[in-house]
Design an enzyme around this catalytic site. Structure first.
Site, PDB file in Angstrom:
ATOM      1  N   GLU A   1       8.563  15.821  10.944  1.00  0.00           N
ATOM      2  CA  GLU A   1      10.155  15.509   9.767  1.00  0.00           C
ATOM      3  C   GLU A   1      10.139  13.944  10.485  1.00  0.00           C
ATOM      4  O   GLU A   1      11.175  13.613  12.164  1.00  0.00           O
ATOM      5  CB  GLU A   1      10.768  16.135   9.786  1.00  0.00           C
ATOM      6  CG  GLU A   1      12.367  16.338  10.195  1.00  0.00           C
ATOM      7  CD  GLU A   1      12.739  17.342   9.113  1.00  0.00           C
ATOM      8  OE1 GLU A   1      12.651  17.773   8.278  1.00  0.00           O
ATOM      9  OE2 GLU A   1      13.524  18.608  10.279  1.00  0.00           O
TER      10      GLU A   1
ATOM     11  N   ARG B   1      15.859  10.382  14.158  1.00  0.00           N
ATOM     12  CA  ARG B   1      15.335  11.439  15.267  1.00  0.00           C
ATOM     13  C   ARG B   1      13.889  12.296  14.549  1.00  0.00           C
ATOM     14  O   ARG B   1      14.192  12.253  14.006  1.00  0.00           O
ATOM     15  CB  ARG B   1      16.319  12.294  15.905  1.00  0.00           C
ATOM     16  CG  ARG B   1      15.471  13.880  16.878  1.00  0.00           C
ATOM     17  CD  ARG B   1      16.299  15.006  16.920  1.00  0.00           C
ATOM     18  NE  ARG B   1      15.898  15.697  15.589  1.00  0.00           N
ATOM     19  CZ  ARG B   1      16.979  16.500  15.140  1.00  0.00           C
ATOM     20  NH1 ARG B   1      18.788  15.941  15.803  1.00  0.00           N
ATOM     21  NH2 ARG B   1      16.598  17.340  14.077  1.00  0.00           N
TER      22      ARG B   1
ATOM     23  N   LYS C   1      11.868  13.927   2.321  1.00  0.00           N
ATOM     24  CA  LYS C   1      10.230  14.171   1.820  1.00  0.00           C
ATOM     25  C   LYS C   1       9.288  13.464   2.013  1.00  0.00           C
ATOM     26  O   LYS C   1       8.778  13.551   2.132  1.00  0.00           O
ATOM     27  CB  LYS C   1      10.454  15.877   2.255  1.00  0.00           C
ATOM     28  CG  LYS C   1      11.687  16.605   2.768  1.00  0.00           C
ATOM     29  CD  LYS C   1      11.631  16.898   4.221  1.00  0.00           C
ATOM     30  CE  LYS C   1      12.082  17.432   5.684  1.00  0.00           C
ATOM     31  NZ  LYS C   1      13.393  17.331   4.719  1.00  0.00           N
TER      32      LYS C   1
ATOM     33  N   GLU D   1      18.210  18.438   4.297  1.00  0.00           N
ATOM     34  CA  GLU D   1      18.224  18.170   5.866  1.00  0.00           C
ATOM     35  C   GLU D   1      19.016  19.387   5.753  1.00  0.00           C
ATOM     36  O   GLU D   1      19.375  20.319   5.451  1.00  0.00           O
ATOM     37  CB  GLU D   1      18.830  17.195   5.928  1.00  0.00           C
ATOM     38  CG  GLU D   1      18.174  15.712   5.839  1.00  0.00           C
ATOM     39  CD  GLU D   1      17.156  16.076   6.642  1.00  0.00           C
ATOM     40  OE1 GLU D   1      16.523  16.479   7.017  1.00  0.00           O
ATOM     41  OE2 GLU D   1      15.394  14.727   5.383  1.00  0.00           O
ATOM     42  N   GLY D   2      18.947  20.066   7.427  1.00  0.00           N
ATOM     43  CA  GLY D   2      20.463  21.064   8.137  1.00  0.00           C
ATOM     44  C   GLY D   2      19.615  22.156   8.407  1.00  0.00           C
ATOM     45  O   GLY D   2      20.583  23.017   9.080  1.00  0.00           O
TER      46      GLY D   2
ATOM     47  N   ARG E   1      14.467  21.915  21.309  1.00  0.00           N
ATOM     48  CA  ARG E   1      15.004  22.664  20.598  1.00  0.00           C
ATOM     49  C   ARG E   1      13.412  23.890  20.191  1.00  0.00           C
ATOM     50  O   ARG E   1      13.043  23.518  20.451  1.00  0.00           O
ATOM     51  CB  ARG E   1      15.135  22.444  18.776  1.00  0.00           C
ATOM     52  CG  ARG E   1      16.019  22.060  18.553  1.00  0.00           C
ATOM     53  CD  ARG E   1      16.861  21.902  17.384  1.00  0.00           C
ATOM     54  NE  ARG E   1      15.393  20.801  16.294  1.00  0.00           N
ATOM     55  CZ  ARG E   1      15.369  20.854  15.619  1.00  0.00           C
ATOM     56  NH1 ARG E   1      15.909  20.952  14.699  1.00  0.00           N
ATOM     57  NH2 ARG E   1      14.396  19.745  14.766  1.00  0.00           N
TER      58      ARG E   1
ATOM     59  N   LYS F   1       8.372  22.177   1.121  1.00  0.00           N
ATOM     60  CA  LYS F   1       9.342  22.004   1.871  1.00  0.00           C
ATOM     61  C   LYS F   1      10.025  20.857   0.750  1.00  0.00           C
ATOM     62  O   LYS F   1       9.749  20.224  -0.047  1.00  0.00           O
ATOM     63  CB  LYS F   1       9.205  20.292   2.680  1.00  0.00           C
ATOM     64  CG  LYS F   1       8.851  20.705   4.069  1.00  0.00           C
ATOM     65  CD  LYS F   1       8.292  20.106   5.019  1.00  0.00           C
ATOM     66  CE  LYS F   1       8.671  20.087   6.823  1.00  0.00           C
ATOM     67  NZ  LYS F   1       8.010  19.235   7.256  1.00  0.00           N
TER      68      LYS F   1
ATOM     69  N   SER G   1      21.164  15.432  15.299  1.00  0.00           N
ATOM     70  CA  SER G   1      21.950  16.330  15.787  1.00  0.00           C
ATOM     71  C   SER G   1      21.700  16.314  17.803  1.00  0.00           C
ATOM     72  O   SER G   1      20.946  15.564  17.710  1.00  0.00           O
ATOM     73  CB  SER G   1      23.083  17.026  15.589  1.00  0.00           C
ATOM     74  OG  SER G   1      21.942  18.081  14.978  1.00  0.00           O
TER      75      SER G   1
ATOM     76  N   ASN H   1      14.452  12.530  10.826  1.00  0.00           N
ATOM     77  CA  ASN H   1      15.495  12.726  10.488  1.00  0.00           C
ATOM     78  C   ASN H   1      16.737  11.173  10.130  1.00  0.00           C
ATOM     79  O   ASN H   1      16.466  10.517  11.288  1.00  0.00           O
ATOM     80  CB  ASN H   1      15.916  13.076  11.370  1.00  0.00           C
ATOM     81  CG  ASN H   1      15.885  14.487  11.620  1.00  0.00           C
ATOM     82  OD1 ASN H   1      15.766  15.862   9.773  1.00  0.00           O
ATOM     83  ND2 ASN H   1      14.522  15.552  12.200  1.00  0.00           N
TER      84      ASN H   1
END
Length: 494
Positions: A162, A146, A326, A387-388, A469, A383, A169, A164
């Site tokens: 970024e 993603r 990253k 992740e998350g 989002r 950064k 998700s 992923n």
């Protein structure tokens, strides 16, 4: 559709340090009349929860109940031109990440300093080198990526936040919120606006990738393994992937295990087949394993190594996971690097996705980046290799962190990125047990992609859907699962 405003609370800075701002209109004039709002909000809530837009309670976990996932009442505006551009480029981005993941020397050069100061990345690297030295048992990898973007006010283009490569998700819930927004606009008697909402087949696209990998494995009795958290709050998004696989292919079975369970109940046969509770595993889909807290002990690390040693097709394989760090993404943005992996024309197109990315290595280049961030912390994001959601550092806190680590190799665990300032719009935030609020928001677009193949033979590279989002313009992070944002869908404007 888009209009400029001079009083936005979220701006950017041009080369002279002057704040630049922009607002864009919502898909409908806001605020809505009170009587309309009071009618549509309960309808939207009912539609969302009855179509599976739910999550488990974090504060009072109960496996027998769900609460409404946070969402916005109306779809949020995003420029059609830029949406179509990043959709078109996703298959190329997939191939870029695939080639980078299979370039050992590039990964080694990119991460050699990071793994000295970041223990989590070092443990992943150790698994990678162990498997590589032993001989890789499964040459096929499945990428379910993603790429996240903000639409940038100054540049007037979508710029990448970024990429992923693990546990990408909300493919399932994003598709459901898109359908909910179609319902809402219908109930508001605005059918003429439905053409602005792009179709979203993210769930079908992602599950199609797993099914293709299962077929490539070639064992009709083998199953797909979802590696999950010890406690799953985002249960609907995960389960809908399982149900969609069953819908598309009733002959494929899915099992769910966490890393601890894999360590206790998983093993390899002499020919490297992965067996868990008697089932042979064809495909491993990681929805966990992306942050240190999910590895409670050496047992969980051994479980990850066991999976990587196996013949199962992984999403992601360990080299895909490392390609998504990253630091690797910062190195990709260096001049000339893209041309090593893509044609000149493709490299030019992909390079236009990047904003400024800077190394913090112990070097003159890193020193310059530290100085830039210390002098103008509001212009950057710091950064770590995580992740998350909820891990990045913003604003004056950047100066505080860098003051502590600027003279230490610890700074090499981070990268620095220009802060992208998206336009602001208004929307109604809907959360369980809270009154509906009209708020100022910014939106982050996620583009899903799938790729399957070996280092030399790519079977397919596809766009696989999208998500949006949205968060309050006054907050820094926007992860829905982390409680920092809300689900949304795209309203395209020209």
């Amino acid at each position: 559709m888009a209009t400029c405003g001079s009083l936005c609370c979220d701006g950017d800075f041009d080369k002279d340090g002057v704040s630049t701002t922009r607002t864009i209109q919502s898909c409908l004039p806001l605020p809505l009349p009170v009587e309309i709002l009071e009618d549509i909000v309960p309808k939207a809530k009912d539609f969302a929860i009855l179509h599976g837009a739910g999550m488990r309670y974090r504060t009072n976990y109960d496996p027998d109940s769900l609460q409404l996932a946070p969402f916005f009442l109306l779809p949020s505006a995003f420029p059609r031109r830029e949406f179509e551009r990043v959709v078109k480029l996703q298959s190329i981005v997939n191939i870029l990440m695939h080639r980078i993941a299979h370039d050992y020397q590039f990964l080694k050069d990119a991460l050699e300093k990071t793994i000295k100061v970041d223990d989590f990345t070092r443990r992943l690297w150790d698994i990678y080198t162990t498997v590589r030295e032993e001989g890789v048992s499964q040459l096929i990898s499945l990428g379910m990526f993603r790429c996240d973007y903000f639409y940038s006010v100054p540049s007037q283009i979508a710029q990448q936040v970024e990429i992923n490569t693990i546990a990408s998700s909300f493919g399932a819930l994003a598709a459901r919120i898109s359908v909910m927004h179609r319902y809402v606009l219908g109930e508001l008697r605005k059918p003429e606006l439905l053409g602005h909402l792009p179709e979203n087949d993210a769930l079908a696209g992602l599950c199609g990738g797993m099914i293709a990998a299962w077929d490539a494995y070639g064992c009709p009795k083998a199953v797909i393994l979802f590696v999950v958290e010890d406690v799953t709050y985002n249960i609907c998004d995960q389960r809908f992937h399982e149900y969609e696989i069953r819908r598309q292919r009733p002959d494929i079975h899915v099992i769910r295990r966490n890393l601890t369970q894999i360590s206790q109940r998983g093993c390899l046969t002499s020919d490297k087949r992965l067996i868990i509770d008697g089932d042979e595993i064809a495909v491993v889909y990681f929805r966990a394993g992306y942050e240190p807290g999910q590895y409670h002990s050496e047992a969980e690390w051994e479980a990850r190594l066991t999976v990587e040693r196996s013949k199962a097709i992984k999403s992601p394989s360990i080299h895909y996971h490392l390609a998504g760090t990253k630091k690797v993404q910062q190195e990709i943005a260096r001049p000339g690097v893209l041309n090593k992996f893509l044609s000149d024309s493709e490299a030019k197109l992909v390079s236009q996705l990047f904003t400024g990315l800077y190394t913090l290595d112990m070097s003159p280049e890193g020193d310059q980046a530290v100085q830039m961030a210390m002098e103008n912390p509001e212009r950057f994001v710091l950064k770590p290799q995580r992740e998350g959601g909820g891990n990045n550092v913003y604003g004056q806190e950047i100066r505080t962190v860098l003051e502590k680590i600027k003279d230490s190799q610890e700074r090499e665990a981070y990268i620095l990125m220009d802060r992208i300032r998206p336009p602001i719009q208004q929307n109604y935030l809907i959360r369980a047990h809270e009154p509906v609020k009209l708020v100022e928001v910014v939106s982050e677009l996620g583009i899903f992609g799938t790729i399957l193949g070996t280092a030399k033979d790519i079977q397919f590279s596809k766009f696989a859907g999208h998500m949006l989002r949205t968060k309050l313009s006054s907050v820094n992070e926007g992860g829905v699962a982390a409680g920092l944002g809300a689900l949304d869908s795209v309203f395209l404007f020209d």
